[in-house]
Design a protein around this motif. Sequence first.
Motif, PDB file in Angstrom:
ATOM      1  N   LEU A   9       0.826  -1.212   0.000  1.00 17.20           N
ATOM      2  CA  LEU A   9       0.000   0.000   0.000  1.00 17.20           C
ATOM      3  C   LEU A   9       0.857   1.258   0.000  1.00 17.20           C
ATOM      4  N   ASN A  10       2.038   1.169   0.649  1.00 16.28           N
ATOM      5  CA  ASN A  10       2.925   2.334   0.652  1.00 16.28           C
ATOM      6  C   ASN A  10       3.396   2.662  -0.769  1.00 16.28           C
ATOM      7  N   ASP A  11       3.724   1.624  -1.553  1.00 19.92           N
ATOM      8  CA  ASP A  11       4.080   1.852  -2.961  1.00 19.92           C
ATOM      9  C   ASP A  11       2.882   2.377  -3.735  1.00 19.92           C
ATOM     10  N   TRP A  12       1.693   1.910  -3.358  1.00 19.93           N
ATOM     11  CA  TRP A  12       0.468   2.353  -4.024  1.00 19.93           C
ATOM     12  C   TRP A  12       0.255   3.851  -3.858  1.00 19.93           C
ATOM     13  N   PHE A  13       0.635   4.392  -2.664  1.00 24.16           N
ATOM     14  CA  PHE A  13       0.476   5.822  -2.413  1.00 24.16           C
ATOM     15  C   PHE A  13       1.170   6.649  -3.505  1.00 24.16           C
ATOM     16  N   ASN A  14       2.386   6.235  -3.860  1.00 20.10           N
ATOM     17  CA  ASN A  14       3.160   6.998  -4.838  1.00 20.10           C
ATOM     18  C   ASN A  14       2.462   7.013  -6.181  1.00 20.10           C
ATOM     19  N   SER A  15       2.109   5.824  -6.679  1.00 22.41           N
ATOM     20  CA  SER A  15       1.501   5.741  -8.007  1.00 22.41           C
ATOM     21  C   SER A  15       0.121   6.387  -8.044  1.00 22.41           C
ATOM     22  N   PHE A  16      -0.674   6.198  -6.980  1.00 24.61           N
ATOM     23  CA  PHE A  16      -2.039   6.716  -7.013  1.00 24.61           C
ATOM     24  C   PHE A  16      -2.062   8.247  -6.945  1.00 24.61           C
ATOM     25  N   TYR A  17      -1.292   8.818  -6.005  1.00 28.29           N
ATOM     26  CA  TYR A  17      -1.307  10.280  -5.886  1.00 28.29           C
ATOM     27  C   TYR A  17      -0.621  10.939  -7.077  1.00 28.29           C
ATOM     28  N   SER A  18       0.342  10.261  -7.684  1.00 28.58           N
ATOM     29  CA  SER A  18       0.937  10.791  -8.918  1.00 28.58           C
ATOM     30  C   SER A  18      -0.094  10.787 -10.033  1.00 28.58           C
ATOM     31  N   ALA A  19      -0.928   9.727 -10.071  1.00 31.03           N
ATOM     32  CA  ALA A  19      -2.002   9.681 -11.072  1.00 31.03           C
ATOM     33  C   ALA A  19      -3.000  10.796 -10.832  1.00 31.03           C
ATOM     34  N   VAL A  63      12.851   1.160   2.934  1.00 29.94           N
ATOM     35  CA  VAL A  63      12.174   2.040   1.980  1.00 29.94           C
ATOM     36  C   VAL A  63      12.422   3.499   2.337  1.00 29.94           C
ATOM     37  N   LEU A  64      12.298   3.823   3.621  1.00 30.14           N
ATOM     38  CA  LEU A  64      12.493   5.202   4.051  1.00 30.14           C
ATOM     39  C   LEU A  64      13.937   5.654   3.822  1.00 30.14           C
ATOM     40  N   TRP A  65      14.869   4.746   4.022  1.00 36.73           N
ATOM     41  CA  TRP A  65      16.282   5.074   3.778  1.00 36.73           C
ATOM     42  C   TRP A  65      16.508   5.394   2.295  1.00 36.73           C
ATOM     43  N   PRO A  79       6.325  14.477   9.193  1.00 35.20           N
ATOM     44  CA  PRO A  79       6.975  14.042   7.948  1.00 35.20           C
ATOM     45  C   PRO A  79       6.768  15.020   6.796  1.00 35.20           C
ATOM     46  N   PHE A  80       5.602  15.716   6.792  1.00 38.33           N
ATOM     47  CA  PHE A  80       5.386  16.716   5.735  1.00 38.33           C
ATOM     48  C   PHE A  80       6.352  17.886   5.904  1.00 38.33           C
ATOM     49  N   VAL A  81       6.585  18.279   7.158  1.00 35.63           N
ATOM     50  CA  VAL A  81       7.522  19.362   7.418  1.00 35.63           C
ATOM     51  C   VAL A  81       8.920  18.980   6.957  1.00 35.63           C
ATOM     52  N   VAL A  82       9.298  17.713   7.198  1.00 37.48           N
ATOM     53  CA  VAL A  82      10.634  17.247   6.852  1.00 37.48           C
ATOM     54  C   VAL A  82      10.805  17.128   5.335  1.00 37.48           C
ATOM     55  N   ALA A  83       9.758  16.630   4.651  1.00 38.74           N
ATOM     56  CA  ALA A  83       9.871  16.348   3.216  1.00 38.74           C
ATOM     57  C   ALA A  83       9.371  17.479   2.330  1.00 38.74           C
ATOM     58  N   ILE A  96       6.468   9.224   1.185  1.00 35.84           N
ATOM     59  CA  ILE A  96       7.403   9.518   2.269  1.00 35.84           C
ATOM     60  C   ILE A  96       6.644   9.715   3.575  1.00 35.84           C
ATOM     61  N   ALA A  97       5.519  10.478   3.514  1.00 38.47           N
ATOM     62  CA  ALA A  97       4.741  10.742   4.729  1.00 38.47           C
ATOM     63  C   ALA A  97       4.193   9.449   5.318  1.00 38.47           C
ATOM     64  N   ASN A  98       3.666   8.575   4.438  1.00 34.54           N
ATOM     65  CA  ASN A  98       3.118   7.310   4.924  1.00 34.54           C
ATOM     66  C   ASN A  98       4.218   6.417   5.477  1.00 34.54           C
ATOM     67  N   CYS A  99       5.338   6.335   4.766  1.00 34.94           N
ATOM     68  CA  CYS A  99       6.439   5.478   5.202  1.00 34.94           C
ATOM     69  C   CYS A  99       7.040   5.994   6.501  1.00 34.94           C
ATOM     70  N   PHE A 100       7.238   7.318   6.570  1.00 35.43           N
ATOM     71  CA  PHE A 100       7.760   7.922   7.797  1.00 35.43           C
ATOM     72  C   PHE A 100       6.818   7.642   8.966  1.00 35.43           C
ATOM     73  N   GLY A 101       5.509   7.762   8.715  1.00 35.29           N
ATOM     74  CA  GLY A 101       4.531   7.506   9.772  1.00 35.29           C
ATOM     75  C   GLY A 101       4.571   6.073  10.265  1.00 35.29           C
ATOM     76  N   LYS A 102       4.738   5.121   9.320  1.00 34.75           N
ATOM     77  CA  LYS A 102       4.810   3.715   9.723  1.00 34.75           C
ATOM     78  C   LYS A 102       6.040   3.444  10.580  1.00 34.75           C
TER      79      LYS A 102
END
Length: 557
Positions: free
Chosen positions: A46-56, A164-166, A286-290, A307-313
């Motif tokens: 789902l974390n990978d899904w965040f990238n593709s979906f929000y980019s779409a 992933v976060l690294w 995470p939003f402030v950081v990224a 990044i926000a989702n991964c950082f949160g996890k």
Amino acid sequence: MDKQYRCSLSRLLFSYWKGEEKKRAWGMAITIAALTVAAVYMTLLLNDWFNSFYSALQNYDQQAIYHGLIQFTGYAFAYIAFAVYADYLQQRLALRWRCWMTEKYLAQWTAGDMYYRMEAFSGGRGDNPDQRISEDIDSFTSQSLSLMQGLLQAVTTIVCFIVVLWNLSEILTFTLWGYIFHLEGYLVWTALLYSVAGTWVTHQVGKKLIALNYEQQKREANFRFGMMRLRDTAESVAFYHGGGREKETLFSRFLQAVSNQYMIIRKNKQLSWLTSSYGQIAIIFPFVVAAPRYLTRKISLGGLMQIANCFGKVQDSLSYLVNAYTGIAAWKACADRLCSFTDHMEGIQEAARVASKRLKIVRGGQGVSLSHVKVSLPDGRVLIPDLSLALQPGEKVIIHGPSGVGKSTLLRVLAGLWPFAEGKLQLPEEKTMLFIPQKPYLPFGTLRHALSYPRQDAEDKVLLPLMKQCRMEKHVNQLDKEGDWMQVFSLGEQQKAAFVRILLQRPAWLFLDEASSAMDEETEAALYGLLAHLPSAVISVGHRSTLDKFHERILNI
């Protein structure tokens, strides 16, 4: 107490996993772990899904958006299935663990008359064994598995997402004290620092909760026990019209529980301030950081959300102790109570074992012989300094003496209930001996079961004549009626029921401790007259001189 008799947390936790159910327990635990890891893997997808979906979404790619929604449905369904079955199996495993622990604790509590020794030797209530066995074992097993599963999920999430976060972190370059530093994986270090700081502060604020929760259970148990005791002694209190005084005592115990609860509430308030603030800041952190990388167009909206989702996890998993601290405090207090209860039983068992070494008991003889027997209290005070006595089969003996001199305690020694004695005892086989206390025990159930206890229920043709002989004929129609007979019957009726048992069991050796004290003299004479026709040896403790004629010897202590 010797160290080998001290219950440790590891012993409490792992004894089940080394016991006779270990294969099934480990099988279920491994299955739960596999389902938990699978659920974490779904969150990784789902974390990978965040990238593709929000980019779409950012690119207004309609086909990619619909494909992303279908993909999300599959991931979400799989995650839900894994999580539901992990929780289902966890509850079943907790129940099996509870059954196993309850059986072990009940066996230990009932073996060797431990239930009696805890009450008699410690002068208390054995730290509320009913609550320890009923409530604390249930809480301990369910909370242990819940915390273990939560910890496994947190560790698995860290292992999966930290890589992933690294990879999502670029090298951070900054200048400090004139030196230029290059920090790789700065998002990982930021999450770690944030979580460690939050965990440390949470522990400093909430560590007192463990002791407070322990004390709360103790005070609640004292309050509940007081109400149970009032129920058990309702008639006696009512005769004294002591309701007002009992209310004051009970409310005083309640206020003690309330005062401790107020301290728990205040401590929980402080902890809630901290954990709520910590959680809310973690949402935006995470939003402030990224955000700088997004604003400079180095990452897309999908990358920012990933990044926000991964950082949160990662941050949420590293903050496991922060989020679970209240539950951990309650679990630790529960474990401490069980360890304390175990220590209490094993300490009494050891004290009784040491004390019993001074009393030599030989079984299998024809008579009862006491040779230089000294009987003491648990604190060492001597009741009977030196007693030598020989009793023959079929002999009738009554023991007289002032109250408190140790007559009843002597019977406890003969019954094997009182280890604080010295000397030598020659006793017949235990199955040939029957002891009747002043207040007989009548179990809940049918009257037939109560009269036959502890043997199998007797038939009407056996019981009815005996009930008539013992002047209980008015209860013959209640033989198959269920009830709490210790509450239904007066003490005199309870003692008549004990005489029915005597005639039913016809022991070779009969010991009676004020067994007719609540009867009128006519009934007492009639029932003791029945004993005269038995071949049993009868040893009675009594104060009434009217009993002397039913015995051949009088022993004064």
